[in-house]
Design an enzyme around this catalytic site. Structure first.
Site, PDB file in Angstrom:
ATOM      1  N   GLY A 175       0.813  -1.216   0.000  1.00  0.00           N
ATOM      2  CA  GLY A 175       0.000   0.000   0.000  1.00  0.00           C
ATOM      3  C   GLY A 175       0.843   1.261   0.000  1.00  0.00           C
ATOM      4  O   GLY A 175       0.551   2.224  -0.717  1.00  0.00           O
ATOM      5  N   ASP A 176       1.894   1.261   0.801  1.00  0.00           N
ATOM      6  CA  ASP A 176       2.770   2.428   0.878  1.00  0.00           C
ATOM      7  C   ASP A 176       3.502   2.665  -0.440  1.00  0.00           C
ATOM      8  O   ASP A 176       3.610   3.803  -0.911  1.00  0.00           O
ATOM      9  CB  ASP A 176       3.797   2.243   1.995  1.00  0.00           C
ATOM     10  CG  ASP A 176       3.204   2.438   3.371  1.00  0.00           C
ATOM     11  OD1 ASP A 176       2.677   3.517   3.647  1.00  0.00           O
ATOM     12  OD2 ASP A 176       3.269   1.494   4.176  1.00  0.00           O
TER      13      ASP A 176
END
Length: 411
Positions: A175-176
């Site tokens: 996600g990051d």
């Protein structure tokens, strides 16, 4: 360390990073790999990632790659004197990327209006869990939250009839890093827009608002269209590709798995011939992809019985000779020894003075024609390693002034 010269299509671009942990620093690493000068502002204690992951002599090996090609300056943004120094850096730069919780930059006196006052129209990338607006904008978040709410964590598991274990994470901070990629793309998009003429906001900061949740959501292929049109909620499928069969991870004699993608009719026919099961080609249960999807359990069981009797090496050799897409599931040792990766110099060894040895890192992506592959100029720097270069050189701050700020705990 910074005696090495950066190169690449973004040479001449200067970006200030107010980042910590993963998302914004990943965005700037991508830009730095393509030649941008990144000035990373860290608190005097350093970015928390400096203590994450595997350690060598008490220092993070991940940091060597995570902060490569960046210039680190230490600056305590909680100190009042730090604000003007930060604004001076912004004024001398082409863009800003941050990933604090919404409202934090404003509390430091570094909100959009503050930045625009010293650099009209500056691209201002803001990466956060839920975005800068909406009822959850100020909620804390990490990559795993973005992955869960964005929908991908639900899909990274097995069907309930196969396992009661919870869906797994991908093993890295997906996600990051996806949000970081969108941040880098957004910054470059604004710079391109500004080449065409004045931005819609004129002298206002041009905000690029990236939410981890939305970044993950954007990866979900047909999940939303399927739900919107039919009400179908796509379920976790384990290692299968349920829309194209056979495409799965199949067991081998040594307990490992080989991926086989024979999901077109010609490839399926070749696989049947390789298995010595030509009778399955015209079998009405498997005669076309739609039939195979409807009978996925049966065909996967037949293939698994065949692969389970073979070593991965022999199986892969036969599949390759038959022109059937296949591979084993690589661990990092497989990656390093892979001939294709080696031929493209996809793994680099970078001298790292912090560890007093070369450290393996993934090479910059993408590759550009017209010269050698972009190289890693230097490994992740020490905290404030570039203070004198940036404060004394770029900002023309005297040595006495720097000493005073050091004693006061500002830098």
């Amino acid at each position: 360390m910074s005696d090495s010269k950066q190169s690449g299509p973004l040479t001449g671009l200067r970006v200030v990073e107010f980042g910590h942990f993963i998302a914004a620093p990943f965005a700037t690493r991508v830009l730095a790999d393509m030649g941008a000068e990144i000035i990373k502002i860290e608190p005097p204690g350093g970015d928390p990632v400096r203590s994450w992951g595997g350690q060598l002599n008490g220092r993070s090996l991940w940091w060597s790659s995570h902060a490569r090609n960046k210039k680190s300056v230490s600056l305590n943004l909680k100190e009042p004197e730090a604000r003007q120094i930060a604004l001076n850096l912004v004024a001398a730069s082409d863009g800003v990327i941050e990933n604090f919780r919404p409202g934090m930059m404003e509390r430091f006196g570094l909100g959009p209006n503050d930045l625009a006052a010293v650099k009209p129209g500056i691209p201002f990338v803001r990466v956060s869990g839920f975005g800068q607006t909406g009822p959850r904008a100020k909620d804390p978040s990490f990559g795993m939250i973005g992955e869960a709410i964005g929908g991908i964590r639900f899909l990274t598991g097995y069907p309930p009839d196969q396992s009661s274990l919870p869906p797994v994470r991908t093993g890295v901070s997906l996600g990051d890093t996806v949000a970081g990629l969108y941040g880098a793309i957004g910054l470059l998009a604004v710079l391109f827009e500004q080449r065409q003429g004045p931005s819609p906001e004129g002298t206002d900061a041009r905000i690029v608002d990236v939410a981890l949740t939305e970044s993950v959501l954007s990866l979900l292929e047909g999940v939303l269209p399927e739900y919107g049109a039919t009400g179908k909620i796509r379920q976790p499928q384990g290692s299968r590709l349920p829309a194209a069969v056979p495409s799965n991870a199949y067991p081998t004699a040594d307990g490992r798995f080989v991926l086989i993608g024979a999901n077109s009719d010609p490839l399926y026919a070749r696989l049947c011939q390789l298995m010595g099961r030509e009778n399955l080609i015209a079998d009405p249960r498997f005669a076309d992809n739609q039939s195979r999807v409807a009978n996925i359990e049966e065909i996967d069981a037949i293939i698994s019985d065949w692969t389970r009797s073979q070593s991965p090496e022999a199986l892969l050799n036969d599949l390759e000779a038959a022109g059937i897409p296949s591979c084993k599931i690589y661990d990092v040792a497989d990656i390093v020894s892979d001939q294709q990766f080696q031929a493209r110099s996809a793994v680099s060894s970078v001298p790292d003075p912090v560890h007093d040895q070369d450290i393996m890192q993934p090479a910059p992506v993408p590759r550009f024609s017209g010269g050698p592959r972009e190289s890693i100029a230097w490994a992740g720097p020490a905290i404030g390693q570039h203070n004198d270069e940036i404060y004394g050189g770029l900002l023309d701050m005297s040595e006495d002034a720097r000493d005073t700020l050091r004693r006061a705990g500002v830098i």
